[in-house]
Design a protein around this motif. Sequence first.
Motif, PDB file in Angstrom:
ATOM      1  N   MET A   1       7.775  -0.562  12.420  1.00 45.01           N
ATOM      2  CA  MET A   1       6.842   0.096  11.502  1.00 45.01           C
ATOM      3  C   MET A   1       5.983  -0.720  10.530  1.00 45.01           C
ATOM      4  N   ILE A   2       4.611  -0.293  10.585  1.00 43.22           N
ATOM      5  CA  ILE A   2       3.802  -1.092   9.880  1.00 43.22           C
ATOM      6  C   ILE A   2       3.536  -0.027   8.746  1.00 43.22           C
ATOM      7  N   HIS A   3       3.848  -0.146   7.329  1.00 48.35           N
ATOM      8  CA  HIS A   3       3.335   0.384   6.193  1.00 48.35           C
ATOM      9  C   HIS A   3       2.027   0.324   5.793  1.00 48.35           C
ATOM     10  N   THR A   4       1.342   1.204   5.136  1.00 46.42           N
ATOM     11  CA  THR A   4       0.162   0.849   4.405  1.00 46.42           C
ATOM     12  C   THR A   4       0.039   0.834   3.001  1.00 46.42           C
ATOM     13  N   ILE A   5      -0.615  -0.462   2.469  1.00 49.58           N
ATOM     14  CA  ILE A   5      -0.541  -0.783   1.049  1.00 49.58           C
ATOM     15  C   ILE A   5      -1.794  -0.206   0.591  1.00 49.58           C
ATOM     16  N   LEU A   6      -1.803   0.810  -0.319  1.00 50.39           N
ATOM     17  CA  LEU A   6      -3.110   1.484  -0.985  1.00 50.39           C
ATOM     18  C   LEU A   6      -3.403   1.101  -2.282  1.00 50.39           C
ATOM     19  N   SER A   7      -2.671   0.577  -2.958  1.00 48.10           N
ATOM     20  CA  SER A   7      -2.866   0.138  -4.382  1.00 48.10           C
ATOM     21  C   SER A   7      -1.820  -1.160  -4.804  1.00 48.10           C
ATOM     22  N   PHE A  52       6.957  -4.950   7.389  1.00 44.88           N
ATOM     23  CA  PHE A  52       5.586  -5.030   7.489  1.00 44.88           C
ATOM     24  C   PHE A  52       4.687  -4.360   6.654  1.00 44.88           C
ATOM     25  N   PHE A  53       3.704  -4.760   5.978  1.00 48.35           N
ATOM     26  CA  PHE A  53       2.851  -3.811   5.537  1.00 48.35           C
ATOM     27  C   PHE A  53       1.218  -4.259   5.948  1.00 48.35           C
ATOM     28  N   ALA A  54       0.412  -3.240   5.891  1.00 48.27           N
ATOM     29  CA  ALA A  54      -0.969  -3.734   6.231  1.00 48.27           C
ATOM     30  C   ALA A  54      -1.723  -3.383   4.740  1.00 48.27           C
ATOM     31  N   LEU A  55      -2.776  -4.238   4.741  1.00 46.12           N
ATOM     32  CA  LEU A  55      -3.495  -4.045   3.536  1.00 46.12           C
ATOM     33  C   LEU A  55      -4.909  -4.142   3.981  1.00 46.12           C
ATOM     34  N   ASP A  56      -6.001  -3.290   3.622  1.00 45.53           N
ATOM     35  CA  ASP A  56      -7.177  -3.606   3.936  1.00 45.53           C
ATOM     36  C   ASP A  56      -7.891  -4.083   2.788  1.00 45.53           C
ATOM     37  N   LEU A  57      -8.561  -5.155   3.141  1.00 43.97           N
ATOM     38  CA  LEU A  57      -9.214  -6.220   2.067  1.00 43.97           C
ATOM     39  C   LEU A  57     -10.259  -5.318   1.492  1.00 43.97           C
ATOM     40  N   ASP A  62      -9.246  -6.285  -4.548  1.00 46.33           N
ATOM     41  CA  ASP A  62      -9.289  -6.747  -6.332  1.00 46.33           C
ATOM     42  C   ASP A  62      -7.869  -6.261  -6.930  1.00 46.33           C
ATOM     43  N   ALA A  63      -7.314  -5.372  -6.485  1.00 41.00           N
ATOM     44  CA  ALA A  63      -6.138  -5.162  -6.780  1.00 41.00           C
ATOM     45  C   ALA A  63      -5.051  -5.861  -6.947  1.00 41.00           C
ATOM     46  N   VAL A  64      -4.920  -6.778  -5.924  1.00 39.90           N
ATOM     47  CA  VAL A  64      -3.843  -7.709  -5.472  1.00 39.90           C
ATOM     48  C   VAL A  64      -4.471  -9.163  -5.747  1.00 39.90           C
ATOM     49  N   ALA A  65      -5.371  -9.157  -6.089  1.00 38.10           N
ATOM     50  CA  ALA A  65      -6.186 -10.615  -5.980  1.00 38.10           C
ATOM     51  C   ALA A  65      -5.078 -11.667  -6.894  1.00 38.10           C
ATOM     52  N   GLN A  66      -4.607 -11.522  -7.712  1.00 41.42           N
ATOM     53  CA  GLN A  66      -3.617 -12.402  -8.351  1.00 41.42           C
ATOM     54  C   GLN A  66      -2.558 -12.800  -7.611  1.00 41.42           C
ATOM     55  N   GLU A  67      -1.926 -11.976  -6.449  1.00 41.54           N
ATOM     56  CA  GLU A  67      -0.884 -12.432  -5.856  1.00 41.54           C
ATOM     57  C   GLU A  67      -1.341 -12.991  -4.459  1.00 41.54           C
ATOM     58  N   LEU A  68      -2.519 -12.563  -4.124  1.00 40.31           N
ATOM     59  CA  LEU A  68      -3.042 -13.241  -2.924  1.00 40.31           C
ATOM     60  C   LEU A  68      -4.350 -14.318  -3.075  1.00 40.31           C
TER      61      LEU A  68
END
Length: 104
Positions: A1-7, A52-57, A62-68
């Motif tokens: 299952m792929i979870h969605t990251i929203l924040s 597994f997590f999906a993240l819509d760029l 912007d919210a996760v720019a420091q980690e990516l």
Amino acid sequence: MIHTILSAEDFRQALANNAKVVVYCQVERDPECQGIKGELDRLAEEHTDVSFFALDLDTVRDAVAQELDDRVDPPSYYLFLDGKRIDVVQGAAQRLAEAMDARF
């Protein structure tokens, strides 16, 4: 299952609560990214020890720019082990499968 990251909080929780994590960075409107989802579902079924997590760029970059990487181009996959980034893979899902086999 792929979870969605929203924040950013979803992202931090994903890393904090799972030992092995793949974050799939994609753009929802990109046909190439949409075409990869079936392969990701297959990988998630095969690798039950990996979360597994999906993240819509377009919505969360912007919210996760420091980690990516700020310059990440979709589709990209970030591999984390115990909360630390251990690899970044870009392009086809086959490259992700190879990286997972090597790193996890």
